[in-house]
Structures are given as C-alpha cells and as structure tokens.
Design a protein around this motif. Sequence first.
Motif, PDB file in Angstrom:
ATOM      1  N   ASP A  47     -12.986 -49.382 123.394  1.00  0.00           N
ATOM      2  CA  ASP A  47     -11.446 -48.688 123.035  1.00  0.00           C
ATOM      3  C   ASP A  47     -11.523 -47.863 121.881  1.00  0.00           C
ATOM      4  O   ASP A  47     -10.789 -46.546 121.839  1.00  0.00           O
ATOM      5  N   LEU A  48     -12.034 -48.212 120.652  1.00  0.00           N
ATOM      6  CA  LEU A  48     -12.319 -47.124 119.487  1.00  0.00           C
ATOM      7  C   LEU A  48     -13.010 -45.722 119.909  1.00  0.00           C
ATOM      8  O   LEU A  48     -12.275 -44.776 119.712  1.00  0.00           O
ATOM      9  N   ALA A  49     -14.058 -45.963 120.550  1.00  0.00           N
ATOM     10  CA  ALA A  49     -14.483 -44.658 121.015  1.00  0.00           C
ATOM     11  C   ALA A  49     -13.763 -43.847 122.012  1.00  0.00           C
ATOM     12  O   ALA A  49     -13.857 -42.808 121.828  1.00  0.00           O
ATOM     13  N   GLU A  50     -13.030 -44.384 122.855  1.00  0.00           N
ATOM     14  CA  GLU A  50     -12.130 -43.927 123.928  1.00  0.00           C
ATOM     15  C   GLU A  50     -11.130 -42.924 122.828  1.00  0.00           C
ATOM     16  O   GLU A  50     -10.630 -41.853 123.145  1.00  0.00           O
ATOM     17  N   PHE A  51     -10.567 -43.849 121.802  1.00  0.00           N
ATOM     18  CA  PHE A  51      -9.597 -42.909 120.973  1.00  0.00           C
ATOM     19  C   PHE A  51     -10.309 -41.827 120.310  1.00  0.00           C
ATOM     20  O   PHE A  51      -9.652 -40.838 120.356  1.00  0.00           O
ATOM     21  N   ASP A  52     -11.590 -41.988 119.704  1.00  0.00           N
ATOM     22  CA  ASP A  52     -11.864 -41.042 119.025  1.00  0.00           C
ATOM     23  C   ASP A  52     -12.337 -39.969 119.917  1.00  0.00           C
ATOM     24  O   ASP A  52     -12.297 -38.825 119.559  1.00  0.00           O
ATOM     25  N   ARG A  53     -12.822 -40.209 121.233  1.00  0.00           N
ATOM     26  CA  ARG A  53     -13.070 -39.106 122.195  1.00  0.00           C
ATOM     27  C   ARG A  53     -11.797 -38.350 122.581  1.00  0.00           C
ATOM     28  O   ARG A  53     -11.898 -36.961 122.561  1.00  0.00           O
ATOM     29  N   GLN A  54     -10.721 -39.341 122.926  1.00  0.00           N
ATOM     30  CA  GLN A  54      -9.390 -38.163 123.132  1.00  0.00           C
ATOM     31  C   GLN A  54      -9.129 -37.413 122.039  1.00  0.00           C
ATOM     32  O   GLN A  54      -8.599 -36.175 122.226  1.00  0.00           O
ATOM     33  N   TYR A  55      -9.177 -37.693 120.764  1.00  0.00           N
ATOM     34  CA  TYR A  55      -8.739 -36.959 119.761  1.00  0.00           C
ATOM     35  C   TYR A  55      -9.880 -35.945 119.626  1.00  0.00           C
ATOM     36  O   TYR A  55      -9.210 -34.836 119.220  1.00  0.00           O
ATOM     37  N   ALA A  56     -10.893 -36.187 119.446  1.00  0.00           N
ATOM     38  CA  ALA A  56     -12.047 -34.908 119.184  1.00  0.00           C
ATOM     39  C   ALA A  56     -11.932 -33.900 120.307  1.00  0.00           C
ATOM     40  O   ALA A  56     -11.826 -32.631 120.205  1.00  0.00           O
ATOM     41  N   ILE A  57     -11.563 -34.166 121.759  1.00  0.00           N
ATOM     42  CA  ILE A  57     -11.552 -33.466 122.581  1.00  0.00           C
ATOM     43  C   ILE A  57     -10.009 -32.647 122.624  1.00  0.00           C
ATOM     44  O   ILE A  57      -9.866 -31.375 122.868  1.00  0.00           O
ATOM     45  N   ALA A  58      -8.966 -33.256 122.173  1.00  0.00           N
ATOM     46  CA  ALA A  58      -7.744 -32.636 122.254  1.00  0.00           C
ATOM     47  C   ALA A  58      -7.606 -31.614 120.802  1.00  0.00           C
ATOM     48  O   ALA A  58      -6.973 -30.753 120.999  1.00  0.00           O
ATOM     49  N   GLN A  59      -8.450 -31.996 119.750  1.00  0.00           N
ATOM     50  CA  GLN A  59      -8.601 -31.036 118.614  1.00  0.00           C
ATOM     51  C   GLN A  59      -9.054 -29.738 119.081  1.00  0.00           C
ATOM     52  O   GLN A  59      -8.926 -28.829 118.618  1.00  0.00           O
ATOM     53  N   LYS A  60      -9.969 -29.796 120.089  1.00  0.00           N
ATOM     54  CA  LYS A  60     -10.674 -28.343 120.548  1.00  0.00           C
ATOM     55  C   LYS A  60      -9.826 -27.358 121.397  1.00  0.00           C
ATOM     56  O   LYS A  60      -9.940 -26.443 121.833  1.00  0.00           O
ATOM     57  N   LEU A  61      -8.696 -28.175 122.086  1.00  0.00           N
ATOM     58  CA  LEU A  61      -7.876 -27.427 122.855  1.00  0.00           C
ATOM     59  C   LEU A  61      -6.481 -26.908 122.149  1.00  0.00           C
ATOM     60  O   LEU A  61      -5.831 -27.368 121.352  1.00  0.00           O
ATOM     61  N   ASN A  62      -6.310 -25.702 122.337  1.00  0.00           N
ATOM     62  CA  ASN A  62      -5.407 -24.942 121.475  1.00  0.00           C
ATOM     63  C   ASN A  62      -4.598 -24.319 122.553  1.00  0.00           C
ATOM     64  O   ASN A  62      -4.644 -22.990 123.056  1.00  0.00           O
ATOM     65  N   ASP A  63      -3.660 -24.995 123.334  1.00  0.00           N
ATOM     66  CA  ASP A  63      -2.961 -24.361 124.523  1.00  0.00           C
ATOM     67  C   ASP A  63      -1.625 -24.923 124.378  1.00  0.00           C
ATOM     68  O   ASP A  63      -1.411 -26.290 124.343  1.00  0.00           O
ATOM     69  N   PRO A  64      -0.362 -24.256 124.645  1.00  0.00           N
ATOM     70  CA  PRO A  64       1.027 -24.670 124.228  1.00  0.00           C
ATOM     71  C   PRO A  64       1.214 -25.660 125.680  1.00  0.00           C
ATOM     72  O   PRO A  64       2.240 -26.324 125.470  1.00  0.00           O
ATOM     73  N   ARG A  65       0.629 -25.721 126.613  1.00  0.00           N
ATOM     74  CA  ARG A  65       1.020 -26.618 127.617  1.00  0.00           C
ATOM     75  C   ARG A  65       0.250 -27.922 127.535  1.00  0.00           C
ATOM     76  O   ARG A  65       0.577 -28.776 128.342  1.00  0.00           O
ATOM     77  N   ILE A  66      -0.558 -28.289 126.315  1.00  0.00           N
ATOM     78  CA  ILE A  66      -1.279 -29.606 126.238  1.00  0.00           C
ATOM     79  C   ILE A  66      -0.612 -30.092 124.997  1.00  0.00           C
ATOM     80  O   ILE A  66      -0.623 -29.331 123.717  1.00  0.00           O
ATOM     81  N   ILE A  67      -0.314 -31.418 124.908  1.00  0.00           N
ATOM     82  CA  ILE A  67       0.255 -31.910 123.652  1.00  0.00           C
ATOM     83  C   ILE A  67      -0.938 -32.007 122.671  1.00  0.00           C
ATOM     84  O   ILE A  67      -2.059 -32.240 122.675  1.00  0.00           O
ATOM     85  N   LYS A  68      -0.182 -31.457 121.450  1.00  0.00           N
ATOM     86  CA  LYS A  68      -1.043 -31.543 120.014  1.00  0.00           C
ATOM     87  C   LYS A  68      -1.377 -33.088 119.722  1.00  0.00           C
ATOM     88  O   LYS A  68      -0.729 -33.573 119.731  1.00  0.00           O
ATOM     89  N   HIS A  69      -2.768 -33.023 119.295  1.00  0.00           N
ATOM     90  CA  HIS A  69      -3.021 -34.551 118.528  1.00  0.00           C
ATOM     91  C   HIS A  69      -3.185 -34.157 117.204  1.00  0.00           C
ATOM     92  O   HIS A  69      -4.203 -33.305 116.712  1.00  0.00           O
ATOM     93  N   TYR A  70      -2.272 -34.537 116.121  1.00  0.00           N
ATOM     94  CA  TYR A  70      -2.209 -33.831 114.831  1.00  0.00           C
ATOM     95  C   TYR A  70      -3.279 -34.803 114.052  1.00  0.00           C
ATOM     96  O   TYR A  70      -4.040 -34.056 113.167  1.00  0.00           O
ATOM     97  N   HIS A  71      -3.557 -36.075 114.156  1.00  0.00           N
ATOM     98  CA  HIS A  71      -4.237 -37.003 113.380  1.00  0.00           C
ATOM     99  C   HIS A  71      -4.815 -38.183 114.054  1.00  0.00           C
ATOM    100  O   HIS A  71      -3.893 -38.662 115.204  1.00  0.00           O
TER     101      HIS A  71
END
Length: 135
Positions: A47-71
Amino acid sequence: MLSFPNYRVHKLIHESERSLVYQGICESSAKPVIFKVLRNPHPTSNDLAEFDRQYAIAQKLNDPRIIKHYHLESHQNRCILILEDFGGISLKDYLDSIRARDPAPRSRWEIMLYPGVWALGLHRVAHWLYGAELY
C-alpha cells in the motif's frame, strides 16, 4: 476526522475499501486541497509503495488535464497525498445527477474524461478507469 499541521480538513468526500478522501485547505497558502489517506492505520508495504508510485509518477506529469499532486506527507504513521482541488465533483456524483434525465449519459462522461485519459496515455501511464465499466 483527519488533523495535521498547516492544513485544515473540512469534510470527508469519498470512502473506498482502501482509502479516504477529504477536502480541506492549506492554511499557509489558503489554497483548497484534497487529502487522500490510506484507510488502514497500519498499511502494508505494498500500500505504501503504491502511494509512493502514484506520487512519483504524478510529479513527472505537467499537464493541465491531470490533477496535480502537491505533496506526499507522513503524519502519525499515516501517508497523506495532498492533491489539487479544482472544485470538481466526483464522477459518481456527476453520473448520479444525470442518470434520471439522460438515458445514455455514458457518451457525455467519456467525452469529458477523454482529454485527461489521453494525456496520461501520452506520458505512457495507464489509469484504472481506462476500460472500466461504471454501470
């Protein structure tokens, strides 16, 4: 209710088997935010690894159509994803609101979701919703 420094939580907006989603505000910036928290106070390493993965992937995406992951924060042994709150409603709430007046709402939500799912595809990210049946 969830409570941690620099943030004020307003309300629970979604519950699933694995997570809780709250709406609130960052007190230092007065910016509205969404908090996604693992439901289990003692999550598995997966579960922790999935959260880390979700955050890491989202941090690399800079697109206005994708929800930003702040922290991605940890507080009292809980992982908390802090996400952009752009004032939207859940897909379930949207579909519930139009089902009574529109016999075929599927085409509308597909059109609305397509740009975001397409943007994920451009970055070679698969989303759980792609191909999912919501009815």
